[in-house]
Structure formats: C-alpha cells, structure tokens
Design an enzyme around this catalytic site. Structure first.
Site, PDB file in Angstrom:
ATOM      1  N   GLY A  83       0.807  -1.213   0.000  1.00  0.00           N
ATOM      2  CA  GLY A  83       0.000   0.000   0.000  1.00  0.00           C
ATOM      3  C   GLY A  83       0.840   1.263   0.000  1.00  0.00           C
TER       4      GLY A  83
ATOM      5  CB  VAL B  37       6.208  -4.284   3.340  1.00  0.00           C
ATOM      6  CG1 VAL B  37       7.476  -3.445   3.386  1.00  0.00           C
ATOM      7  CG2 VAL B  37       6.242  -5.355   4.423  1.00  0.00           C
ATOM      8  CE  LYS B  38       2.320  -8.522   6.259  1.00  0.00           C
ATOM      9  NZ  LYS B  38       3.360  -8.345   7.230  1.00  0.00           N
ATOM     10  CB  THR B  39      -2.572  -5.479   1.069  1.00  0.00           C
ATOM     11  OG1 THR B  39      -2.021  -6.764   0.830  1.00  0.00           O
ATOM     12  CG2 THR B  39      -3.449  -5.061  -0.094  1.00  0.00           C
ATOM     13  CB  ILE B  40      -4.178  -1.209   3.441  1.00  0.00           C
ATOM     14  CG1 ILE B  40      -4.790  -2.090   4.503  1.00  0.00           C
ATOM     15  CG2 ILE B  40      -4.935  -1.325   2.134  1.00  0.00           C
ATOM     16  CD1 ILE B  40      -6.215  -1.664   4.859  1.00  0.00           C
TER      17      ILE B  40
END
Ligand SMILES: *Cc1c(COP(=O)(O)O)cnc(C)c1O
Length: 396
Positions: free
Chosen positions: A3, A185-188
C-alpha cells in the site's frame, strides 16, 4: 501487495485532521478531540468490509495475533498448530503466551494441510493458526472440518491476504477470529498497526481489554474504569489509524489492479509446460498480492531463481532459502531461544524443534518461487517483465 505505493493526498488529509482537530490517543480526551476518532472510524469500516460484528485495532499484526489468541482462551501449556511456511510472528505470538507451537506441513496451497493438522493433534491441542500466505487462502472447508471434529479454535492470520475471500466470505471472518497487519509493506498500511475481527462478543471484549491494560472501556472516565483482566499496551494511535482509514478506502481498487497485473503475468508463465501454479482453493477470492509458481525440481528452481536475479526480475522470493518465512532457516525457533528463559521451557511436553520432519513441506517449498505483484507497474513495465520471463524460461 504494498500500500505504500499508493500513499498521498488522502493519507495526508486524514493525518492532518488528527493534527489539526483531533487527539493522538485513541481513547477518551473527549474535550480536546472535536469528535475525531480515527481508530473507531477504521474499526467501523473494517466491520463493514469484513462483514463481522466486531473489529479492534492494535499496534501491529504481531500484537493482533497475541491479543486474538489470548482473547480466544489460548494460554499456558496449550498447543497451537502453526504452519512451517509463515512469518516468524505466527510462532512468536504463541510462545509469548506460554503456549506451545506445533508445526504442521503446508501443501500446494502454500498454507496448512488439513491432513497434516490432523496428524499433529494431541489432547493438549487448543487452536489452529491458519495463515493465508502470499495473497491467497488455505483450504478452509477441509481445515474447518478437522477443527470441528476435534473441537479446536481457528485463528485466521490474514496479514498477507487482506481483502481476499473464500466462498464469498472475507478472509479473517471465517474462523473464531482473524488478524491483519498494517505494517509498512502490507497491502494496506498504517505505518505500523494491526487488526482483529470476530463475530464473538467475548473474544472482542477480551481483545480490547487485553490490548489496553485490561481496561473495560465502560463510560468515558478512563480513571474510573474497571480492569477485569490484566493486559498489556498494544494500542494503536489515532495517527496510525488515520493513515489506515485512507488506505482501507483504497483496498478494493488496489486488489483490482493486483488481479489485473497478476493475470497478465500468470498467462505469460502458463505457456511454459514446466511451470505449475500454487493451488488456490477459491480462485475468485485471490487478492493477488503474489504470483506463486512451482518448478519440477529443486535444482531447476535454484537455477531459475538465479536467472531471475541476473535478468533483473525483481521482487521474486525463493522462500526455501530465504530467512524470512521458512522454519528450516530459523535457528532461533528450532532452539527456542529467547532473551531470557521462556515459559515454554517449564513445560513437560515440548516437541524437539531441531528434529522436525518437514519432508512434505520441503517437497513444496524447495520448488516454489513467489513474485510480488506491484500496484505501480505500467503496461510497459509488465510487457518488459514478460519479455524477461520468456528469456529466463526459454534460455534465449
Ligand atoms: C507481517 C505479518 C505478521 C506480523 O505483522 P506485523 O504488523 O509486522 O507485526 C504476521 N503474520 C504474517 C503472515 C505476516 O505476514
């Protein structure tokens, strides 16, 4: 999956609202916060998006796992089944509670195998920590059937698969509780943050109390609140939650782009007969953060991994040798090494983690490479990537 690629005016506006009008602490201070409640706002958005009755934010995905497990009733001496292929937090959370991680194998879904789970059950088994790795899901029907048969709790770690679904149900909403990570570093992302979702009111209550020193959060005078249990401080700040509010609004658009980008690359790789793909139990629910594929042998996988590097195809992970995600590369877990004596060492029934038989997992992981799917790729970037992949696999 990241994200951070889509961070901008929307995140700034939400954070500025906290700086200009709100307050950083997520609870109380009603007099100075002008009705700005970003953690509450994001929790309410999570309930809607994930179709659950309750959502509670915490400071990280790791603290979400610790909080969810204890809130579900997992404690000292309880065994929790965890996968061999995961992020270390899956194991650390269990150990931190004085519970005992018991490793089960992954299969071609890259997630826990229901058959392996069943082999690892003992009279002390309390829960299964199902980790939906790399954007896709575990074979939930098979796992839920084992859980039901043996009366085990199910925690879904959807830290790498937020927004994915299984047979129409959002990942994280299917088991007794689900966890998300909003690290950088995660999707959001919230910068740092985590979330727990559940339909179970007791789990929810335990979760919000445990993550805030046992506060019952009744009334609006923090000093007068009761403390039915002991807890810790795993609170999120309203600043972090503000960023998450903006990011969560973008989740479905992000997944749409990931799916489009992944489909183009998957079609290109499907031309090569030596490649097979990770099994996705419900393809319609893939959130497409990664494209994971298998080669026929370990030797060929090592060769391809090297060629991908040489060709400059970035974002490819050969987890089997990479020290981030596989039990084989974690001496600190094999030896159960902490900074000080761990509660697990007081227990009579600890597996010998240096002697785990991971043959079945090795057979999958030694042949698997995952490619991170980015949001910021242009059509030209993807075409160039496809050309490089053709060179790597045809050798010309
Ligand atoms: C990232 C991650 C976590 C931990 O999340 P943090 O927010 O970094 O603490 C846990 N489980 C999985 C599968 C993860 O990928």
């Amino acid at each position: 999956m990241p994200g951070f690629e889509w961070m901008g005016a929307e995140e700034k506006a939400e954070i500025n609202q906290v700086l200009d009008q709100g307050f950083i602490f997520r609870y109380n201070f009603d007099g100075v916060r002008n009705n700005v409640w970003k953690a509450r706002e994001m929790e309410s958005m999570l309930c809607d998006r994930m179709q659950t009755k309750h959502a509670h934010l915490v400071s990280s995905g790791t603290s979400a796992l610790c909080t969810a497990l204890t809130a579900m009733g997992v404690g000292a001496g309880d065994e929790v089944i965890v996968p061999t292929f995961t992020f270390v937090a899956s194991v650390e959370a269990v150990v931190s509670l004085g519970a005992i991680p018991v490793f089960a194998d992954v299969d071609d879904t890259l997630c826990l195998s229901a058959a392996s789970i069943e082999q690892k059950i003992t009279p002390r088994t309390k829960a299964i920590n199902v980790v939906h790795m790399c954007g896709s899901m575990a074979d939930m029907d098979a796992i839920l059937a084992v859980a039901k048969k043996h009366k085990l709790l199910v925690l879904e770690d959807a830290c790498q698969a937020i927004g994915g679904s299984y047979k129409g149900k959002p990942l994280g909403s299917i088991g007794d509780a689900g966890c998300f990570s909003f690290d950088s570093v995660k999707t959001i992302t919230c910068g740092e943050g985590g979330g727990i979702i559940t339909n179970n009111e007791t789990i929810y209550k335990n979760a919000h109390m445990y993550s805030d020193h046992g506060h019952d959060h009744i009334g609006n005078d923090r000093g007068a609140e009761g403390h039915p249990i002991m807890g810790l401080n795993y609170r999120i700040s309203d600043m972090n939650a503000a960023m998450g509010v903006a990011q969560l609004r973008k989740l479905d658009d992000m997944i749409e782009v990931q799916r489009r980008n992944k489909a183009l690359l998957k079609d290109a790789l499907a031309q090569f007969s030596e490649i097979s793909f990770r099994r996705i139990p419900d393809p319609a629910g893939d959130q497409a953060g990664f494209l994971s594929f298998m080669l026929p042998t370990e030797a060929r996988t090592i060769e391809i991994n090297q060629k991908l590097k040489e060709a400059g195809v970035d974002g490819c992970f050969y987890w089997y040798v990479n020290n981030w995600h596989y039990i084989k590369n974690w001496p600190q877990i094999q030896n159960m090494t902490g900074a000080a004596k761990l509660p697990i060492h007081l227990n009579a029934h600890i597996p010998d983690y240096t002697q785990l038989d991971t043959t079945a997992s090795d057979a999958i992981m030694s042949r698997t490479i995952s490619m991170l799917i980015k949001l910021s790729w242009t059509e030209a970037d993807i075409q160039q990537r496809i050309e490089k992949l053709k060179q790597v696999f045809t050798g010309v």
